[in-house]
Motif scaffolding. Structure first.
Motif, PDB file in Angstrom:
ATOM      1  N   HIS A 151       0.872  -1.179   0.000  1.00 47.44           N
ATOM      2  CA  HIS A 151       0.000   0.000   0.000  1.00 47.44           C
ATOM      3  C   HIS A 151       0.905   1.224   0.000  1.00 47.44           C
ATOM      4  N   VAL A 152       0.656   2.143  -0.901  1.00 49.94           N
ATOM      5  CA  VAL A 152       1.441   3.375  -0.871  1.00 49.94           C
ATOM      6  C   VAL A 152       0.527   4.587  -0.887  1.00 49.94           C
ATOM      7  N   GLN A 153       1.022   5.649  -0.273  1.00 50.85           N
ATOM      8  CA  GLN A 153       0.324   6.924  -0.281  1.00 50.85           C
ATOM      9  C   GLN A 153       1.372   7.959  -0.650  1.00 50.85           C
ATOM     10  N   ILE A 154       1.074   8.775  -1.639  1.00 53.53           N
ATOM     11  CA  ILE A 154       2.045   9.760  -2.111  1.00 53.53           C
ATOM     12  C   ILE A 154       1.387  11.129  -2.113  1.00 53.53           C
ATOM     13  N   ALA A 155       2.036  12.090  -1.454  1.00 54.35           N
ATOM     14  CA  ALA A 155       1.502  13.458  -1.425  1.00 54.35           C
ATOM     15  C   ALA A 155       2.639  14.399  -1.731  1.00 54.35           C
ATOM     16  N   ASN A 156       2.373  15.483  -2.455  1.00 59.29           N
ATOM     17  CA  ASN A 156       3.443  16.448  -2.685  1.00 59.29           C
ATOM     18  C   ASN A 156       2.949  17.887  -2.661  1.00 59.29           C
ATOM     19  N   SER A 157       3.915  18.798  -2.685  1.00 58.20           N
ATOM     20  CA  SER A 157       3.600  20.214  -2.501  1.00 58.20           C
ATOM     21  C   SER A 157       2.884  20.824  -3.696  1.00 58.20           C
ATOM     22  N   SER A 158       2.748  20.054  -4.789  1.00 55.33           N
ATOM     23  CA  SER A 158       1.939  20.552  -5.897  1.00 55.33           C
ATOM     24  C   SER A 158       0.462  20.245  -5.668  1.00 55.33           C
ATOM     25  N   LEU A 160      -0.734  17.141  -5.076  1.00 49.08           N
ATOM     26  CA  LEU A 160      -1.060  15.757  -5.440  1.00 49.08           C
ATOM     27  C   LEU A 160      -1.232  14.890  -4.193  1.00 49.08           C
ATOM     28  N   LEU A 161      -2.253  14.055  -4.202  1.00 50.84           N
ATOM     29  CA  LEU A 161      -2.431  13.055  -3.149  1.00 50.84           C
ATOM     30  C   LEU A 161      -3.034  11.806  -3.781  1.00 50.84           C
ATOM     31  N   VAL A 162      -2.274  10.717  -3.819  1.00 44.24           N
ATOM     32  CA  VAL A 162      -2.816   9.475  -4.365  1.00 44.24           C
ATOM     33  C   VAL A 162      -2.460   8.303  -3.461  1.00 44.24           C
ATOM     34  N   GLU A 163      -3.316   7.289  -3.524  1.00 40.28           N
ATOM     35  CA  GLU A 163      -3.016   6.040  -2.842  1.00 40.28           C
ATOM     36  C   GLU A 163      -3.052   4.945  -3.885  1.00 40.28           C
ATOM     37  N   ASP A 164      -2.172   3.974  -3.733  1.00 40.32           N
ATOM     38  CA  ASP A 164      -2.181   2.857  -4.672  1.00 40.32           C
ATOM     39  C   ASP A 164      -1.922   1.568  -3.903  1.00 40.32           C
ATOM     40  N   ARG A 165      -2.343   0.492  -4.489  1.00 43.46           N
ATOM     41  CA  ARG A 165      -2.113  -0.816  -3.888  1.00 43.46           C
ATOM     42  C   ARG A 165      -1.533  -1.704  -4.964  1.00 43.46           C
ATOM     43  N   ARG A 166      -0.338  -2.247  -4.708  1.00 37.03           N
ATOM     44  CA  ARG A 166       0.305  -3.123  -5.691  1.00 37.03           C
ATOM     45  C   ARG A 166       0.395  -4.524  -5.103  1.00 37.03           C
ATOM     46  N   VAL A 167      -0.226  -5.458  -5.784  1.00 33.06           N
ATOM     47  CA  VAL A 167      -0.197  -6.848  -5.338  1.00 33.06           C
ATOM     48  C   VAL A 167       0.591  -7.649  -6.357  1.00 33.06           C
ATOM     49  N   ARG A 168       1.597  -8.367  -5.874  1.00 30.58           N
ATOM     50  CA  ARG A 168       2.407  -9.155  -6.802  1.00 30.58           C
ATOM     51  C   ARG A 168       2.645 -10.557  -6.261  1.00 30.58           C
ATOM     52  N   THR A 169       2.814 -11.481  -7.168  1.00 33.20           N
ATOM     53  CA  THR A 169       3.193 -12.827  -6.757  1.00 33.20           C
ATOM     54  C   THR A 169       4.168 -13.417  -7.767  1.00 33.20           C
TER      55      THR A 169
END
Lengths: 463, 448
Positions: A151-158, A160-169
């Motif tokens: 699970h990632v959450q990325i926010a920046n001073s422009s 932007l705010l997004v969350e993503d979920r990467r599932v791998r096997t």
């Protein structure tokens, strides 16, 4: 994940000196790693990695800090400590993070934590049995199973705010063949940006048999010859040649500082006309795919080479500033412990007009590299090397006896020019790619192709 | 929650869930790194990280789990995960939690410098800028120099339900330069490293010179014709070879049929002039520790003596299988990896020959100064390698010209049977593996 107000306060604290851009990357990753050796579960480890990376940019200079402590007090302390590394004072700014809608190109159906571990063991045991029983010469088989839910959450001073979920096997099968004091191994390691449904989509038996087939073929093989010769590289993982010989040298990490042999070459011919290549992070559920990159931007399909002409680089935000170029959705990192930078996703050479059989039939003498190992490159000199795990001699248009222990070396700029035939059977294979921002999953790929001359490093001198 | 309280809470709760013996292995690391490119500080990293791994024995099976989030609510998940992982293990694995040894079995190792943390960031930045400045000043063919310096401080803690509690801390600083030189269309690159606990030993001029001179010396390199050549593996290449094939010395690999050294203890496996030592008590080296990853006391030992394999490396589980004592080589690749086996500080004992004496003995041949792609072109299971390499052509014991775009191929163990002379220049680089330069009778070379 962190609350919006805390993210905003972190970014504000990070910009309390002369920074002009700040970013917070939050990661919460759950993983399972199982190993089966000799048919028995050798280890099974589960766990959670958690941390926050704060990046501050001033012009083209970058400060990166990370911590596992997600408390408000800790994060503001870390953000301020990082800010102190930059000179200057902050201007007035008003930050209002706006959570963006995310393209969901990688749908997941069977999340790893919902799958009983016994099912994972059953899958591994099946792979073990198929490989072990393939040939009596197979003395050992080890199977590794891996899944992760990041699970990632990325926010920046422009803003932007997004969350993503990467599932791998991924499941890696290694078979070892023994004959007297000699051992040879064969490995196959299929993986995807998918949950456990991946194993409904592939037939694990095929991969187990392939691993065993490679080992049992190679144990009977003589050593490869040495010297320069035509080399036919098969499709799928054969694409590691492009990954090493060209891909790394198109990453902005080396292009921006002009240490790459391909810097300042846009619009110039860098490969033979038979070569067109792309990096495509948008292929649904492919191993190297992402909904958004680790700077929070949607991935794209980027044309790199068109009929031999260099069309584009892989660019991240920071190096984009050095190059006056836009980011291409390729900014990646292994984890919160790394600042992101330009990396490959799924990178491959596009199909050409020939059949694989035509290429072989048109080759009088050379090496057929059926299954490649990994390799590496020095982007400054363009010198690459890679290992061939399964190879055969080609004589008079026919694939002949297997040979072992071959490696291929050369310079990317030269090898790209010497690709003279490209087949129509594009396929991709999975790898882990290591570079500045750590180890990230990437697909490599290509159709079967021929290079008119490469230095083959073997142990036999004859021709 | 702090680690020790978290561990105690885990043991208490774990006991009620049926775990018999339990262990917590925790590590923390703080790091600082600064990099300079064209006089600007282009990267600056501040890091603090910690992680904890739990393992517990239940119904004779070991279950593992780890976390980096030390909040209360993580405790139950950690135990539940370990329980699930134990359930799928096969029963006869033979892994145990170490009951502990008497305190005087643990050698005191001072791997922490009090003065290193006191070096101000400004001094390190000044050093990096000095290295970069010197590199450009040395020669106008220097195209780019990327320089960085960093330091790291780490602590490891092992606590178990038998009452064992061990900790170890270390710190060190490391500097690095990558220099690219250009002459016409010819580009060459070289690196140099320095690592020490004492920052005053960081010599900016020496580091810049080492990288730049080597890169310049490679300009104009050409392949040599394919064939068999006598070679001198320079110390850093000999070290890379040892590192690549070090896993062969693990009893775990041998027991799993993944090492050619299986069943070879007390047999001659290398030239009789080769001796290899594993020494966890070299305080200056990164893998120095009084105890291994199971908390077992570590000790120095010869692994190969006069070419004869004297022992494989063991942890408790592999030792039990063979009815021997653990050699104190239980190892975790990271805090969150299961317990395996690996060397500590591992090196080939130096001989009497200076570097030039090796070249003189060789007469005509090649010096190999770099090999690439060992992760792919070398197979630790078979010992086979075929690797891209560069170095110099030698005639009559003198360097004639630089060589590149060649491969060297062979088998690691066959090659070490063919060691004709061992150099006196043992070097560890920045790591835990060390070697002197080695003169090898013959290797297959592919070139033109």
């Amino acid at each position: 994940m962190l609350a919006k107000a805390l993210l905003e306060d972190c970014i504000t604290a990070a910009l309390s000196t002369g920074g002009d851009f700040a970013e917070v990357f939050v990661e919460d990753r759950f993983s399972n790693t199982l190993a089966l050796v000799g048919g028995k579960v050798d280890s099974s480890v589960s766990g959670r990695e958690y941390g926050i990376g704060i990046r501050i940019v001033q012009g083209t200079n970058c400060v990166y800090a990370y911590t596992n402590d997600g408390s408000r007090e800790s994060l503001l302390r870390v953000a301020k400590a990082a800010a102190e590394a930059l000179p200057g004072v902050s201007g007035t700014r008003c930050l209002n993070l706006l959570k963006g809608a995310l393209p969901q190109v990688n749908l997941i159906h069977a999340l790893p934590h919902t799958i009983d571990k016994q099912r994972k063991v059953a899958l591994m045991t099946r792979a073990y049995q198929i490989a072990k029983e393939y040939d009596p010469i197979i003395s050992q088989v080890s199977v590794r199973y891996f899944d992760e839910d990041q699970h990632v959450q990325i926010a920046n001073s422009s803003g932007l705010l997004v969350e993503d979920r990467r599932v791998r096997t991924r499941t890696s099968i290694t078979a070892i063949a023994s004959k007297g004091a000699e051992k040879q191994s064969g490995t196959y390691a299929p993986g995807a940006h998918m949950g456990f449904e991946f194993y409904d989509k592939i037939d694990i038996d095929t991969y187990a048999r392939e691993a065993a087939r490679i080992a049992s073929t190679m144990i009977h093989a003589d050593y490869a010859p040495s010297g320069r010769m035509p080399v036919i590289i098969d499709n799928e993982f054969g694409g590691v040649i492009f990954h090493e010989a060209c891909g790394h040298s198109l990453e902005a990490t080396s292009v921006a500082k002009k240490t790459s042999v391909f810097a300042d070459k846009i619009g110039e011919k860098i490969a033979s006309e038979a070569v067109s290549a792309v990096d495509d992070g948008t292929i649904p559920n492919a191993w190297g795919s992402l909904n958004v990159d680790d700077e929070g931007h949607p991935t794209r399909r980027n044309l790199l080479i068109e009929n031999g002409i260099l069309r584009g680089y892989l660019v991240d935000m920071l190096n984009g500033r050095r190059m006056q170029a836009k980011a291409t959705g390729n900014s990646r990192r292994q984890s919160y412990k790394f600042a992101p930078t330009s990396r490959m996703t799924n990178t491959f050479i596009l199909p050409g007009p020939y059949s694989k059989d035509e290429i072989i039939a048109n080759t009088e003498y050379g090496l057929f590299a059926r299954y490649m190992g990994g390799g590496s490159v020095n982007p400054a000199t363009g010198e690459f090397n890679f290992a061939v795990n399964e190879a055969y001699m080609v004589r008079n248009g026919k694939v002949m006896e297997p040979v072992r222990g071959a490696s291929l070396i050369g310079k990317g700029s030269e090898i790209l020019m010497r690709i003279d035939m490209v087949a129509n059977n594009l396929a991709c294979g999975q790898g882990m790619c290591g570079s500045l921002s750590g180890s990230v999953p990437t697909d490599v790929g290509q159709p079967t192709l021929r290079v008119s001359e490469i230095t083959v490093g073997g142990r036999k001198g004859d021709k | 929650m702090d680690v020790q309280s978290f561990a105690q809470a885990l043991f208490t709760r774990g006991r009620t869930m049926g775990f018999r013996d339990m262990e917590v292995y925790a590590s923390s690391r703080n790091q600082f790194r600064v990099g300079v490119f064209k006089t600007e500080i282009d990267s600056y990293t501040l890091a603090e990280s910690r992680g904890l791994m739990f393992r517990g024995l239940i119904n004779g099976k070991m279950g593992y789990s780890f976390t980096e989030n030390f909040a209360d609510e993580g405790l139950e998940t950690l135990l539940k995960d370990a329980l699930e992982n134990a359930a799928i293990m096969d029963g006869d694995a033979g892994e145990e939690i170490f009951a502990g040894a008497a305190p005087d079995n643990y050698t005191h190792i001072d791997a922490f410098s009090e003065s290193l943390p006191e070096v101000p960031a400004g001094e390190k930045i000044a050093w990096v800028k000095a290295v970069e400045g010197q590199a450009y000043a040395l020669d106008n063919r220097v195209f780019t120099a990327q320089v960085s310096v960093g330091d790291t401080f780490g602590e490891t803690l092992i606590m178990n339900s038998h009452g064992l509690k061990l900790s170890h801390r270390d710190n060190f600083a490391a500097g690095y330069i990558s220099a690219v030189v250009k002459e016409g269309a010819d580009t060459k690159q070289s690196y140099a490293f320095v690592a020490a606990r004492d920052f005053t030993r960081f010599d900016a001029a020496k580091l810049a010179k080492e990288a730049v001179e080597e890169a310049l010396s490679l300009l104009g390199a050409e392949p040599v014709p394919s064939g068999s050549y006598p070679v001198v593996l320079r110390k850093d290449v000999a070290l890379t070879f040892l590192s690549t094939f070090a896993s062969s010395f693990s009893a775990d690999a041998a027991q799993k049929g993944m090492s050619l050294l299986k069943g070879k203890v007390n047999e001659r496996i290398m030239s009789e002039i080769v001796t290899i030592i594993d020494d966890p008590h070299l305080a200056e080296r990164p893998n120095a520790s009084p105890f291994d990853a199971e908390g077992f006391p570590t000790r120095k030992k010869a692994v190969v003596e006069g070419g004869v394999l004297t022992t494989l490396l063991h942890n408790q589980k592999t030792a039990k299988k063979e009815g021997v004592m653990s050699t104190g080589n239980a190892h975790k690749a990271a805090y969150n990896a299961p317990v395996g086996v690996a060397h500590s500080n591992f090196y080939i004992v130096p001989g009497q020959n200076c570097y030039q004496a090796l070249l003189t003995q060789m007469g005509d041949g090649l010096i190999i100064t770099s090999i690439q792609g060992t992760h792919a072109g070398a197979n630790p299971v078979s010992g086979d390698f075929s690797l891209s390499a560069y170095g110099y052509l030698v005639k009559g014991g003198q360097v004639v010209r630089p060589v590149n775009q060649i491969t060297i191929a062979g088998n690691f163990f066959t090659m070490l049977c063919d060691v004709r002379a061992v150099g006196d220049d043992l070097d560890f680089g920045v790591g835990a593996i060390g070697a002197p330069s080695l003169f090898i009778g013959s290797l297959a070379v592919a070139g033109t």
